[in-house]
Design a protein around this motif. Structure first.
Motif, PDB file in Angstrom:
ATOM      1  N   SER A 175       0.832  -1.215   0.000  1.00  0.00           N
ATOM      2  CA  SER A 175       0.000   0.000   0.000  1.00  0.00           C
ATOM      3  C   SER A 175       0.861   1.258   0.000  1.00  0.00           C
ATOM      4  CB  SER A 175      -0.918   0.015   1.224  1.00  0.00           C
ATOM      5  OG  SER A 175      -1.780  -1.076   1.210  1.00  0.00           O
ATOM      6  N   LEU A 176       1.924   1.239   0.785  1.00  0.00           N
ATOM      7  CA  LEU A 176       2.832   2.384   0.845  1.00  0.00           C
ATOM      8  C   LEU A 176       3.475   2.639  -0.518  1.00  0.00           C
ATOM      9  CD1 LEU A 176       3.929   4.390   2.942  1.00  0.00           C
ATOM     10  CD2 LEU A 176       5.754   2.768   3.411  1.00  0.00           C
ATOM     11  N   CYS A 186       2.244   1.675  -3.522  1.00  0.00           N
ATOM     12  CA  CYS A 186       1.208   2.129  -4.468  1.00  0.00           C
ATOM     13  C   CYS A 186       0.841   3.585  -4.243  1.00  0.00           C
ATOM     14  CB  CYS A 186      -0.032   1.243  -4.355  1.00  0.00           C
ATOM     15  SG  CYS A 186       0.163  -0.402  -5.043  1.00  0.00           S
ATOM     16  N   CYS A 187       0.625   3.967  -2.979  1.00  0.00           N
ATOM     17  CA  CYS A 187       0.254   5.358  -2.690  1.00  0.00           C
ATOM     18  C   CYS A 187       1.362   6.327  -3.086  1.00  0.00           C
ATOM     19  CB  CYS A 187      -0.070   5.514  -1.206  1.00  0.00           C
ATOM     20  SG  CYS A 187      -1.601   4.721  -0.727  1.00  0.00           S
ATOM     21  N   SER A 188       2.610   5.964  -2.790  1.00  0.00           N
ATOM     22  CA  SER A 188       3.704   6.883  -3.119  1.00  0.00           C
ATOM     23  C   SER A 188       3.874   7.033  -4.628  1.00  0.00           C
ATOM     24  CB  SER A 188       5.009   6.440  -2.461  1.00  0.00           C
ATOM     25  OG  SER A 188       5.414   5.184  -2.928  1.00  0.00           O
ATOM     26  N   PHE A 192       1.523   6.602  -6.900  1.00  0.00           N
ATOM     27  CA  PHE A 192       0.356   7.340  -7.378  1.00  0.00           C
ATOM     28  C   PHE A 192       0.531   8.839  -7.131  1.00  0.00           C
ATOM     29  CE2 PHE A 192      -3.887   9.146  -6.681  1.00  0.00           C
ATOM     30  CZ  PHE A 192      -4.435   8.911  -7.941  1.00  0.00           C
ATOM     31  N   LEU A 193       1.002   9.193  -5.939  1.00  0.00           N
ATOM     32  CA  LEU A 193       1.179  10.610  -5.627  1.00  0.00           C
ATOM     33  C   LEU A 193       2.341  11.230  -6.408  1.00  0.00           C
ATOM     34  CD1 LEU A 193       0.359  10.428  -1.838  1.00  0.00           C
ATOM     35  CD2 LEU A 193      -0.992  11.544  -3.625  1.00  0.00           C
TER      36      LEU A 193
END
Length: 143
Positions: free
Chosen positions: A36-37, A39-41, A43-44
């Motif tokens: 998750s970390l 993917c979120c990073s 994406f951002l």
């Protein structure tokens, strides 16, 4: 660009605490958190790629996610492979090094945002696979 990569290296510190995190929240939750970390990073980074500062900050989180993911995967392989532990770790190491070798070649063929999108897609697929394989294993244990 080199200083941004150097900044991302600070995320490696998380690997020191992976064992404690696994003991506290479980290997499966650590695996999902690491993915998750990542993917979120990514994406951002894709969303706010115009800001070098944002790029640098989220590269720390990306490297931190990888630093959680690798030791957690080794832990899970060791925990679940039984007498085939050595072969399983060898196969994992081969796949990891193959990806590390082919990654730069693939990255040189596409624009940077396309490469990040490919990586994001692969990690998202990994998250979905891990989610459903964990559910399946939990259902089999309850039967």
């Amino acid at each position: 660009m080199l200083w941004i990569r150097s900044l991302g290296i600070t995320g490696v510190v998380l690997s020191i605490f992976t064992g404690k995190i696994i003991a506290k929240i479980s290997a499966i939750k650590t695996l999902k958190f690491g993915i998750s970390l990542i993917c979120c990073s990514i994406f951002l980074i894709l969303l706010m790629s115009n800001s070098i500062f944002i790029f640098g900050i989220f590269s720390i989180f990306f490297v931190g996610g990888i630093s959680l993911l690798i030791p957690t995967l080794i832990h899970l392989i060791g925990e679940n492979s039984g007498s085939l532990r050595a072969k399983a770790i060898s196969l994992y190491s081969f796949i990891l090094l193959l990806g590390a070798s082919l990654g730069p070649v693939v990255a040189s063929l596409f624009p940077y945002k396309i490469v990040l999108t490919i990586i994001l897609t692969l990690f998202f697929i990994n998250y979905i696979i891990s989610h459903f394989s964990i559910q399946k294993r939990e259902m089999e244990k309850s039967i």
